[in-house]
Design an enzyme around this catalytic site. Structure first.
Site, PDB file in Angstrom:
ATOM      1  N   ASP A 102       0.782  -1.234   0.000  1.00 19.02           N
ATOM      2  CA  ASP A 102       0.000   0.000   0.000  1.00 19.02           C
ATOM      3  C   ASP A 102       0.818   1.291   0.000  1.00 19.02           C
ATOM      4  OD1 ASP A 102      -1.356  -2.225   0.723  1.00 19.02           O
ATOM      5  OD2 ASP A 102      -2.273  -1.402   2.517  1.00 19.02           O
ATOM      6  N   GLU A 124       3.736  -8.797  12.128  1.00 16.72           N
ATOM      7  CA  GLU A 124       3.337  -8.535  10.739  1.00 16.72           C
ATOM      8  C   GLU A 124       4.567  -8.283   9.869  1.00 16.72           C
ATOM      9  OE1 GLU A 124       0.512  -5.392  10.783  1.00 16.72           O
ATOM     10  OE2 GLU A 124       0.067  -5.503   8.623  1.00 16.72           O
TER      11      GLU A 124
END
Ligand code: 2M8
Length: 448
Positions: free
Chosen positions: A179, A402
């Site tokens: 992103d 993550e």
């Protein structure tokens, strides 16, 4: 590079313990039909997450891995697209922004977003089948998945070939999976951000603001998504953001090869999938490889020029055999592979490198897993073996976070992250090739 090289510190990985922990993460994040990427930050189903998750989950429960992919395929739109988020009707609609109401996709088989994510699904379906062919045959897993995957690829190859050169274009940074990549900064400058006062971010309740995209970036994401939505998700008009991305298209090419394998197993003709595979590979080389940068680069369709940012996306074409000599040189020189944790998402030597902020430098487990596959595909077994160890080490040290800082291996984002656990499980259970005595693509790494 003056920072300490974390991968040089000898740390043993207790593989049995790590495997049990990875299994616990996947069990805890299972919702009954699919696996959430993380309980708090991402409480729905994400498209490419589910593909990576299924590849790990097949080692734990082939049945659940099949269900994971079937849930996603069940949300396919009539035009063939697989949505990037499938919203869980049991979850508070305000738990994630933009939630189900934003996308206005009522009338679809499920409430979803209208964007897509990189096409890893056919690879996942094939590998999940291979984990338990008898179960898959009994459940008709391939026979039911194949036509959906064909329509998904057709949507990308035809409707998303916005420039007419044989590559799929993405319409939003979220579609790249990366992103906040610096590669999107220039094209995003054309987009007027929605004022941050007009929407309520939910991500900042669960993650540090310094790690996540800024409010201005978010304002641009919201503007692009709202414009696409208001056009009825039409792919034929002009687009403020339209980019051909190397990783997205390399995965499409690799997935066409997986579709050929699936078709073969079903006794169907495989030729058209091999033709698609070859033509996407040729277009990747023609349109996105930059010999002066020794990397594939994204191409901005607004001016039909390369975006001059080296990111991990430009290295992933290794999985389809793209330019191994040049890419392995870049991997050593610009991405510090073997000297830092896993593979950074952005060129370590670039001015804008940031080891903590989303996709602007940190090392991620799913892209590291893809790079490992790429190394194996081109016979770079020394790098593959080193990267495998680095992934396991980073998961151990960070607690399945993550993503990590490539220099320090400090964990960021969510903990107990599903694709992190899935990648670990796959590496621990998968066949690991022995290191070659001499690596045919070995590169001389600079001594800096
Ligand atoms: C991140 O993307 C979402 C939007 O889709 C977000 O930032 O809120 C990315 O890392 C993406 O690649 C990933 O699929 C998603 C869920 O893990 O999170």
């Amino acid at each position: 590079m003056s920072r300490p090289a974390t991968t040089d510190i000898p740390v043993d990985v207790d593989e049995n313990r790590l495997r049990r922990s990875a299994e616990r993460v996947l069990l805890a994040n299972w919702t009954g039909r699919w696996t959430v990427p993380s309980r708090e930050l991402y409480p729905h189903q994400w498209s490419w997450d589910s593909a990576f998750i299924a590849i790990g989950l097949r080692h734990l429960s082939p049945r659940r891995a099949q269900q994971e992919l079937e849930s996603l395929l069940g949300a396919q739109w009539p035009d063939g697209r697989l949505p990037h988020i499938v919203f869980d009707p049991r979850t508070d609609p305000d738990a994630y922004f933009p939630g189900p109401d934003f996308w206005r996709t009522t009338g679809m088989p499920a409430r979803t977003s209208g964007l897509v994510q990189p096409p890893v699904h056919a690879i996942a379906v094939w590998e999940v089948f291979a984990a338990d062919p008898a179960l898959a045959r009994r459940r008709g897993f391939l026979a039911r998945s194949y036509p959906k995957l064909v329509r998904w690829h057709e949507y990308l190859r035809v409707r998303r070939d916005l420039a007419g050169h044989g590559l799929a274009a993405i319409r939003h940074p979220w579609e790249s999976g990366m992103d906040n990549s610096p590669a999107w900064d220039a094209p995003l400058l054309r987009v007027e951000p929605v004022d941050a006062g007009l929407f309520q971010r939910r991500d900042l309740r669960h993650a540090a603001a310094a790690d996540r995209p800024t409010n201005v970036d978010y304002g641009r994401y919201v503007r692009l998504a709202a414009d696409y939505r208001d056009s009825g998700y039409a792919d034929d008009g002009g687009a403020d953001f339209a980019v051909e991305d190397p990783m997205f298209n390399a995965l499409l090419a690799a997935s066409e090869a997986a579709l050929a394998a699936i078709a073969g197993e079903l006794g169907l003709p495989t030729g058209r999938h091999w033709e698609n595979h070859e033509s996407i590979r040729a277009a990747l080389d023609e349109r996105l490889f930059s010999p002066t940068d020794n990397s594939y680069l994204a191409r901005d369709l607004s001016d039909d020029r390369h975006i001059p940012e080296r990111t991990i996306s430009g290295l992933v074409p290794l999985i389809v055999g793209g330019h191994p000599v040049e890419l392995l040189e870049t991997v050593g020189r610009r991405f510090g592979v073997g000297r830092v944790s896993m593979v950074p998402s952005y060129d370590l030597t670039a001015d804008g490198f940031d080891g903590a902020r989303y996709w602007r430098g940190p090392s991620w487990f799913n892209t590291a897993w893809l790079m490992l596959r790429g190394f194996r595909a081109v016979g770079a077994l020394r790098q593959a073996t080193g990267l495998r160890h680095s992934i396991l080490l980073a998961a151990t040290r960070s607690g399945f976070r993550e993503y990590v800082d490539p220099y320090t291996t400090a964990g960021h984002g969510s903990d107990n992250f599903s694709w992190t656990a899935a990648a670990v499980l796959d590496l621990l259970r998968g066949t690991v090739p022995a290191p070659a005595a001499s690596d045919p693509h070995g590169v001389q790494e600079p001594s800096t």
